[in-house]
Design a protein around this motif. Structure first.
Motif, PDB file in Angstrom:
ATOM      1  N   HIS A 181       0.834  -1.196   0.000  1.00 46.54           N
ATOM      2  CA  HIS A 181       0.000   0.000   0.000  1.00 46.54           C
ATOM      3  C   HIS A 181       0.874   1.254   0.000  1.00 46.54           C
ATOM      4  N   ARG A 191       2.207   1.765  -3.356  1.00 47.28           N
ATOM      5  CA  ARG A 191       1.213   2.092  -4.367  1.00 47.28           C
ATOM      6  C   ARG A 191       0.726   3.515  -4.297  1.00 47.28           C
ATOM      7  N   ALA A 192       0.514   4.012  -3.054  1.00 47.86           N
ATOM      8  CA  ALA A 192      -0.103   5.328  -2.903  1.00 47.86           C
ATOM      9  C   ALA A 192       0.684   6.409  -3.645  1.00 47.86           C
ATOM     10  N   ASP A 223       1.833  -4.206  -8.364  1.00 52.60           N
ATOM     11  CA  ASP A 223       0.590  -4.984  -8.406  1.00 52.60           C
ATOM     12  C   ASP A 223       0.876  -6.477  -8.430  1.00 52.60           C
ATOM     13  N   LEU A 242       2.054  -7.913  -5.219  1.00 46.41           N
ATOM     14  CA  LEU A 242       0.931  -8.119  -4.307  1.00 46.41           C
ATOM     15  C   LEU A 242       0.179  -9.393  -4.670  1.00 46.41           C
ATOM     16  N   ALA A 292      -0.367 -12.564  -2.281  1.00 43.89           N
ATOM     17  CA  ALA A 292      -1.709 -13.094  -2.015  1.00 43.89           C
ATOM     18  C   ALA A 292      -1.827 -14.537  -2.474  1.00 43.89           C
ATOM     19  N   VAL A 343     -10.242 -16.117  -2.701  1.00 37.27           N
ATOM     20  CA  VAL A 343      -9.172 -15.250  -3.195  1.00 37.27           C
ATOM     21  C   VAL A 343      -8.397 -15.969  -4.303  1.00 37.27           C
ATOM     22  N   GLN A 395     -10.237 -16.097  -7.590  1.00 35.38           N
ATOM     23  CA  GLN A 395     -10.229 -14.771  -8.221  1.00 35.38           C
ATOM     24  C   GLN A 395      -8.871 -14.474  -8.841  1.00 35.38           C
ATOM     25  N   ILE A 396      -7.805 -14.909  -8.165  1.00 37.04           N
ATOM     26  CA  ILE A 396      -6.470 -14.680  -8.733  1.00 37.04           C
ATOM     27  C   ILE A 396      -6.331 -15.457 -10.043  1.00 37.04           C
TER      28      ILE A 396
END
Lengths: 459, 130
Positions: free
Chosen positions: A231, A234-235, A278, A281, A285, A339, A342-343
């Motif tokens: 995070h 990314r921000a 991305d 991450l 995950a 999860v 979805q990945i």
């Protein structure tokens, strides 16, 4: 970052670490296995001593004890067979079996000669085994209780308050059970052995639990770290890119052609960095989702697929790519993680859109047949060169034409997809013609109890 | 009279990249840097649309604010204001939230990095719907 620290310093409980449910179940099952052997060996030894060695034994109570052990072990066996146990329940069973064992052992020792019984050694073994399921203080208390029981038995038999059962063939001579020195010596060695051994086992168990807990904490801390760090990475990237886009599109005043070209380059580099973050991450995950300790649950392939199609549609619209879906109405329940599913589908769809030129087509097929779900994702994209196909699932590998076309990517996505499909006991296949397009086919086995249900619905 | 857009975001760079396209498209832009400031600004500005960042002081500050503004017991005029949620996690992270009136009271999502064209299209869409 505060979450990170707090999870690292969780102190072990004051009285030591309790066993986890898994450990307790395993150990209880092990004890049940040993107990079958113990029960049958009581019966066998009684028979062998009586018939072959012609030892005069109290056969009825001994056989009774053996049968009693086998009886309550069967009860324990059936209670523990159920997979959906709670920790409290298994703990009660663990305590229950120890109490029953002690009653049986006390009777056995009494029947085979009290302080002179060779069965005394069973107490030692049992106290050591208890050390694997109980806390240290509980094991220690049990050891002292064993000493008290055996001591009391010896005293009661010595003072004739309890009949001494003599086994003549042992030829103990002049009433050994009344000999104070003998009793003291046996009690001393019995006591020291049982206390030392159970203490040792118990401490080893504690140490093992501490290590396990530490590993779990490290693992949790790592995932938290990756989440928080990602995070934080990314921000600023997202903010920079947003500003660049505003600048590039002229919302902050006119820019010259040359300035525009430089801005486009910076934007491109920022996008590359953004893709890398991305993908890292996704990697984190997917590693968490495919780790063997992450439990699998019944999940709907259709729901996960639909969600990902909706998510990727925006990107497809921008490029003028049509997404055509042909989906079976049935849910297709497989053992997986939401999860993880979805990945898998998110990455395959994202790739399909990413590697397909403008105005192309992406086709999603979903069907169920003979015990498995099948998802086919085809595109009319750049395809994968034949030489690169064998390596395509390798971490960080990228096909030559993808690199040449300067399409952002890291080679993490497909390796994560592959690991997850393997974890869910499925298969992934691909067919590709360079310049024509690529088709990925993912097959996942239906969860056993849903197979019948689904095939009924089909008719 | 031009329509009012309230940006609630604690990242000044993101606020700037939202503000420029919106202003050039003729909206009146107001900003607030936190959840608390945002609540006050909703009262004083009475915006036609709220653009809200999902992660501010905490990871869920944006959600909490959205829930407060669109709660069934909130004033009717507050509840009617459409909320566009800005998030950097929507695109690639497997998420547990998606637009759904049942538990997430926002009207649309826009992903960071913000593409001015997409932003203006979303804003125009939400304003025409409300």
């Amino acid at each position: 970052m505060t979450e990170l620290r707090s999870s690292l310093v969780a102190p072990p409980g004051e009285r030591g670490l309790r066993p986890t449910l898994d450990e307790l179940c395993q150990n209880t099952r092990l004890l049940i296995k040993f107990r079958w052997a113990a029960g049958f060996s009581i019966l066998f030894c009684t028979g062998f001593a009586e018939i072959v060695l012609s030892v005069k034994l109290d056969v009825v109570p001994l056989v009774g004890t053996g049968l009693f052990v086998l009886f309550y072990n069967s009860l324990l066996f059936f209670t523990c067979r159920d997979a959906n146990e709670t920790l409290e329940r298994v703990q009660r069973v663990a305590w229950g079996q120890i109490v029953l064992d002690w009653v049986a052992m006390t009777v056995l020792v009494h029947l085979t000669g009290g302080i002179t019984s060779p069965a005394l050694i069973f107490f030692v073994i049992h106290a050591a085994l208890s050390g694997t399921v109980l806390l240290t203080w509980q094991t220690r208390s049990l050891s002292f209780l064993a000493i008290a029981i055996v001591g009391a038995l010896a005293l009661l038999e010595r003072s004739d308050w309890l009949p001494y059962i003599e086994i003549d063939e042992f030829d103990m001579g002049s009433q050994l059970y009344r000999n104070g020195t003998y009793i003291t010596a046996v009690m001393f060695f019995f006591g020291t052995t049982i206390v030392t051994l159970s203490e040792l086992v118990s401490r080893r168990t504690q140490r093992m639990r501490q290590r396990e807990q530490h590993i779990r904490q490290l693992y949790d801390a790592r995932s938290t770290f990756v989440r928080v760090a990602t995070h934080e990475l990314r921000a600023p990237l997202a903010a920079s890119l947003s500003l660049m886009l505003t600048l590039e599109q002229g919302y902050m005043g006119e820019i010259t052609e040359q300035q525009g070209a430089i801005l486009a380059r910076v934007t491109q580099r920022l996008r590359e960095l953004s893709t890398l973050v991305d993908d890292l991450l996704t990697l984190a995950a997917s590693q968490e989702a495919s780790a063997s300790h992450t439990p699998l649950a019944p999940e709907s392939v259709r729901a996960a697929l639909l969600k990902m199609v909706e998510r990727e549609r925006a990107g497809a619209d921008i490029k003028g790519i049509t997404v055509h879906c042909d989906l079976d109405d049935r849910e297709g329940i497989v053992l997986a993680g939401d999860v993880g599913l979805q990945i898998i589908f998110g990455n395959l769809l994202n790739n399909a859109v990413k590697y397909t030129p403008e105005a192309g087509q992406v086709t999603v097929n979903y069907s169920i047949s003979a015990g498995y779900t099948e998802v086919k994702i085809s595109d009319t994209g750049i395809g994968i060169p034949a030489d690169d196909i064998p390596n395509i699932f390798q971490e960080f590998f990228r096909a030559k034409n993808a690199k040449q076309a300067r399409i952002n990517g890291t080679g993490i996505g497909l390796s994560a997809v592959n690991a997850l499909v393997e974890r869910y006991r499925g298969t992934i296949a691909l067919h590709s013609d360079e310049g024509q397009g690529t088709t990925f086919t993912v097959r996942l086995p239906l969860a056993a109890r849903h197979v019948l249900h689904d095939s009924h619905q089909a008719h | 009279m031009s329509q009012k857009v309230l940006i609630i975001d604690d990242d000044p760079d993101v606020v700037l990249s939202l503000r420029m396209p919106l202003e050039s498209a003729g909206y009146e832009v107001h900003e607030a840097g936190s959840q608390a400031e945002g609540l006050v600004a909703v009262e004083s500005v009475k915006p036609d649309l709220i653009i809200l960042d999902v992660m501010m002081d905490t990871h869920t500050a944006g959600f909490q604010l959205a829930q407060k503004l669109h709660a069934p017991d909130a004033p009717e005029e507050t509840r009617r204001i459409p909320i566009l949620m800005v998030t950097a996690v929507h695109q690639t992270t497997p998420l547990r939230f998606e637009p759904d009136s049942d538990y997430l009271p926002v009207d649309g999502f826009i992903d960071k990095p913000i593409d001015p064209k997409t932003l203006l299209a979303e804003v125009a869409k939400l304003l025409s719907e409300s």
